[in-house]
Design an enzyme around this catalytic site. Structure first.
Site, short mmCIF file in Angstrom:
data_model
loop_
_atom_site.label_atom_id
_atom_site.label_comp_id
_atom_site.label_asym_id
_atom_site.label_seq_id
_atom_site.Cartn_x
_atom_site.Cartn_y
_atom_site.Cartn_z
N GLY A 189 0.83 -1.19 0.00
CA GLY A 189 0.00 0.00 0.00
C GLY A 189 0.87 1.24 0.00
O GLY A 189 2.10 1.15 0.08
N THR A 225 -1.43 -2.97 7.71
CA THR A 225 -1.00 -2.18 6.56
C THR A 225 -1.78 -0.86 6.53
O THR A 225 -1.20 0.21 6.34
CB THR A 225 -1.21 -2.96 5.25
OG1 THR A 225 -0.43 -4.16 5.33
CG2 THR A 225 -0.76 -2.16 4.04
N HIS A 228 -0.62 1.46 9.35
CA HIS A 228 0.66 2.08 8.97
C HIS A 228 0.45 3.20 7.94
O HIS A 228 0.94 4.32 8.12
CB HIS A 228 1.57 0.98 8.41
CG HIS A 228 2.88 1.44 7.84
ND1 HIS A 228 4.08 1.24 8.48
CD2 HIS A 228 3.18 2.08 6.68
CE1 HIS A 228 5.07 1.74 7.75
NE2 HIS A 228 4.55 2.26 6.64
N GLU A 229 -0.29 2.90 6.88
CA GLU A 229 -0.43 3.89 5.79
C GLU A 229 -1.22 5.11 6.25
O GLU A 229 -0.91 6.24 5.87
CB GLU A 229 -1.08 3.26 4.57
CG GLU A 229 -0.24 2.16 3.89
CD GLU A 229 1.15 2.61 3.47
OE1 GLU A 229 1.37 3.82 3.26
OE2 GLU A 229 2.04 1.75 3.37
N ASP A 248 12.65 10.47 12.58
CA ASP A 248 11.24 10.57 12.22
C ASP A 248 10.61 11.80 12.85
O ASP A 248 9.39 11.94 12.86
CB ASP A 248 10.49 9.29 12.64
CG ASP A 248 10.56 9.05 14.14
OD1 ASP A 248 11.26 9.81 14.85
OD2 ASP A 248 9.92 8.09 14.62
N THR A 253 10.55 7.90 19.92
CA THR A 253 10.89 6.68 19.17
C THR A 253 12.40 6.69 19.03
O THR A 253 12.96 7.64 18.50
CB THR A 253 10.24 6.67 17.77
OG1 THR A 253 10.62 7.87 17.08
CG2 THR A 253 8.74 6.61 17.85
ZN LIG Z 1 5.36 3.39 5.21
#
Ligand SMILES: [Zn+2]
Length: 426
Positions: A189, A225, A228-229, A248, A253
């Protein structure tokens, strides 16, 4: 012969590993967009600056009052050539459940978050619904199905245009467009990132990794997925910053050397690990298997929500009403603050202003005929009634100065007629 067999086995092994690795098309897609249209670079930079302006403030200066739940109406464009690609409503629903669990830190597998990272796990206070109202004000299931002659789609946006075998986006200021289709190659994706062109704004997910259940491809069979997207759509970057030991732009993180795939053992320490805890490979923005990922952090939450701050790119979603099915009555346009309802017996025009407001709001309700009394009620997002009165005059002024900052629902009822709108207390 032995060497030959060995090579074959090695080759099969490499292919197998490659197929089992997550592949997200977002970074390559964004780079290609800029290559084709260099002026977009400044648009992406503006979005990043908007996020930074909110997140880089010191903790004391951060506005902690804007933690209200943000509702995102989603329209799912299902593009199918074969029957198995035409996913059922139940399959779509399984994905919505995962999204809302993952974005509220209610996913059952959060138990697997290593103890050292557990306190960083965040409820983003962002929720998703299948759109209840379409851009024309009509009732919708939030799912659009369309037959396509395309065998598959690459990360080049054809699925977003009816003229190219896809389906046109709904207003991306009020809806998250999510296209589900057969993706070419290994890409699971991809997503647009904030600042991109409005007509291609949204997320694309392969039909075989969408939702949960037996027909979804392992190891991408737990709906991550899309989690995440949509993270990218909300301004999140990959945890390794798409560079060796990159950033990021999120401070909770840990820096990590590169992406992880499969499911490493904890701790997974790399060359740039800041401490013995190593990579946060279980973050939704790494490349690990669905069953291995289980959190967004507080820092990621702040980045995502920064986009909804006043004047920022996704702020318009605070006024998107498409999650509220009661707005269907009378053909109400989602997001409009001036609405004409056309019920069977009587018509009336409602205006609520100013919105957002700090203290006084005026509710203007013009009746075309004058029969039934109207009741005006204000609820908070939990559904608790905060104000109720009958509307006698054409204009009613209500003081909301004592309300906490956030989103409220204002409802006018007149018999079986209902008008609902969101108001925002600043
Ligand atoms: Zn990604």
């Amino acid at each position: 012969m032995k060497l030959f067999l060995g090579l074959i086995i090695f080759f099969i092994h490499v292919v197998f590993i490659a197929q089992a690795q997550r592949l997200c098309g977002t970074s390559g897609y964004t780079q290609k967009l800029i290559l084709n249209e260099p002026s977009l670079k400044s648009s992406f930079d503006i979005a990043e600056a908007q996020i930074a302006a909110v997140t880089k403030k010191t903790n004391a200066a951060r506005d902690t009052s804007t933690n209200e739940i943000i509702y995102i109406p989603v329209v799912i464009h299902i593009l199918y050539k074969s029957a198995d690609q035409n996913l059922s409503a139940a399959q779509v629903q399984s994905q919505m459940v995962i999204l809302n669990n993952d974005y509220s830190n209610l996913n059952a597998d959060k138990l697997n978050i290593p103890a050292v990272f557990a306190t960083r796990a965040a409820d983003s206070r962002i929720r998703f619904c299948l759109a209840q109202v379409d851009p024309q004000g009509k009732r919708t299931t939030g799912i659009v199905r369309k037959y396509t002659t395309a065998n598959n789609f690459s990360a080049e946006d054809a699925m977003k245009f009816s003229t190219q075998g896809g389906d046109d986006a709904w207003d991306s200021k009020r809806y998250l467009n999510l296209w589900v289709c057969n993706m070419a190659g290994r890409t699971l994706g991809y997503s647009s990132v904030p600042g991109g062109p409005a007509n291609v704004d949204g997320v694309v997910i392969g039909y075989d990794v969408f939702g949960t259940g037996s027909n979804v491809r392992s190891p991408f069979n737990k709906g991550r997925t899309a989690t995440h997207e949509i993270g990218h759509w909300l301004g999140l970057k990959h945890v390794w910053g798409d560079a060796i030991c990159g950033t990021d732009e999120v401070d909770d993180t840990p820096t990590q050397q590169y992406y992880n795939y499969g499911c490493p053992g904890f701790p997974h320490i790399t060359n740039c690990s800041p401490d013995g805890n190593g990579d946060m490979f279980m973050n939704f923005m790494d490349f690990t298997d669905d069953a291995c990922m289980n959190l967004f952090t507080n820092g990621q939450k702040m980045r995502m929500r920064a986009l909804f701050a006043k004047n920022n790119l996704r702020n318009s979603f605070l006024l998107s009403f498409a999650c509220d099915s009661t707005l269907v009555q009378g053909g109400v346009l989602p997001g409009a603050d001036t609405v004409t309802t056309t019920p069977a017996k009587e018509s009336f025009v409602v205006k609520v202003y100013p919105n957002p407001a700090r203290a006084m709001i005026t509710v203007e309700c013009k009746r075309q005929s004058n029969t039934v009394a109207k009741t005006i009620t204000i609820f908070n997002v939990l559904g608790n009634k905060l104000f109720s009165a009958s509307l006698n005059a054409e204009n009613t002024i209500i003081n909301i100065a004592h309300f906490s900052k956030g989103v409220y629902i204002l409802r006018i009822e007149e018999g079986s007629n209902k008008f609902t709108t969101k108001i925002i207390k600043e």
